[in-house]
Design an enzyme around this catalytic site. Structure first.
Site, PDB file in Angstrom:
ATOM      1  N   GLY A  16       1.097  -0.973   0.534  1.00  0.00           N
ATOM      2  CA  GLY A  16      -0.424  -0.175   0.112  1.00  0.00           C
ATOM      3  C   GLY A  16       1.019   1.267   0.029  1.00  0.00           C
ATOM      4  N   SER A 145      -3.978  -0.920  14.055  1.00  0.00           N
ATOM      5  CA  SER A 145      -4.703   0.303  14.464  1.00  0.00           C
ATOM      6  C   SER A 145      -4.733  -0.139  16.389  1.00  0.00           C
ATOM      7  CB  SER A 145      -5.816   0.470  13.339  1.00  0.00           C
ATOM      8  OG  SER A 145      -6.889   1.509  14.515  1.00  0.00           O
ATOM      9  N   TYR A 160     -13.365  -3.883  10.198  1.00  0.00           N
ATOM     10  CA  TYR A 160     -12.134  -2.935  10.161  1.00  0.00           C
ATOM     11  C   TYR A 160     -11.133  -3.886  11.434  1.00  0.00           C
ATOM     12  CZ  TYR A 160      -8.192   0.207  10.595  1.00  0.00           C
ATOM     13  OH  TYR A 160      -7.287   1.424  10.665  1.00  0.00           O
TER      14      TYR A 160
END
Ligand SMILES: NC(=O)c1ccc[n+]([C@@H]2O[C@H](COP(=O)([O-])OP(=O)(O)OC[C@H]3O[C@@H](n4cnc5c(N)ncnc54)[C@H](OP(=O)(O)O)[C@@H]3O)[C@@H](O)[C@H]2O)c1
Length: 236
Positions: A16, A145, A160
């Site tokens: 990414g 995260s 997520y």
């Protein structure tokens, strides 16, 4: 220092890496003398980013890789093998942010998140970490995260947070088998101004990249098997 005394240039693969935090990480690692492979699902975007880094004097090359497609991951790994590229540093950064609750999000959203955040990184680790172990040096950074942290409440959309928690579990399990020469850690970059983080986020991509770059360049006595934000341990 003569040419022969110089330590070998390390190679980092950042997924990414065409934009956002991944691009900032790739540039920071290149600025530290690494050759960087920009893993991108869009070949044109990867070529564009690699050309921009090369124009600034960095050793950068694009590698087509779509984490949601196992065949694409395998093709990227085959390309590395064909080019005899040894990856010293793997940064599993690519991310998606599918919306929805645990009862309301479509199953496809969970599948995509699990492919990009768990199965793609798992495939890369299983292919690349054994060579790091043989070489006696390696660094793996899984960009997670706070939303994947049980200790911070698994906040955010269910696909997520659940998939990031799975990435954290992969981090801990992998760190338990690599031995001290290959350090495996997870990083939360904080809330960062990117397409995912939005314009309101307080952190620049460079700031978000700092803790990831730190883990990617840890000294030999650095930690392994932890989850860090800003260089400080946070709960799984
Ligand atoms: N921004 C934040 O506040 C924040 C906070 C906590 C954690 N993070 C984590 O930090 C990482 C980077 O996020 P970001 O903010 O830089 O996000 P971003 O700007 O949205 O960039 C995401 C990157 O992941 C790539 N990607 C998405 N799906 C992919 C796939 N199937 N295969 C290969 N690449 C794929 C994107 O490629 P395309 O350009 O092709 O879409 C893009 O390069 C993510 O793992 C994210 O979860 C971000």
């Amino acid at each position: 220092m003569t040419g022969s005394d110089r330590p070998p240039r390390r190679t980092a693969l950042v997924t990414g890496a065409n934009r956002g935090i991944g691009l900032a990480v790739a540039e920071a690692l290149a600025a530290r003398g690494m050759a960087v492979l920009l893993g991108t699902r869009d070949a044109a975007a990867g070529a564009h980013a690699a050309a921009a880094l090369s124009a600034r004097g960095h050793a950068a090359r694009a590698l087509a890789i779509d984490l949601s497609r196992p065949a694409s991951v395998d093709a990227a790994l085959a390309q590395l093998a064909a080019d005899a590229v040894h990856v010293d540093v793997l940064v599993n950064n690519a991310g998606v942010y599918p919306q929805g609750g645990v009862l309301s999000a479509p199953e496809e959203a969970f599948r995509e998140a699990m492919e990009v955040h768990l199965f793609g990184p798992l495939r890369l680790c299983r292919a690349l970490v054994p060579a790091m172990q043989r070489a006696g040096w390696g660094r793996v950074v899984n960009v997670s995260s706070g939303s994947g942290s049980f200790g911070e409440g698994l906040e955010g959309p269910a696909p997520y947070s659940i998939s990031k928690a799975a990435l954290d579990a992969l981090t801990l399990k992998l760190s338990g088998v690599t031995g001290p020469a290959v350090k495996v850690n997870a990083a939360c970059p904080g809330w960062v101004r990117t397409r995912m983080g939005g314009e309101e986020a307080p952190r620049s991509v460079e700031r978000g990249a700092e803790g990831i770059v730190w883990l990617a360049t840890l000294p030999d006595d650095g930690p392994s098997g932890g989850f860090f934000r800003d260089g400080r341990l946070i709960p799984w």
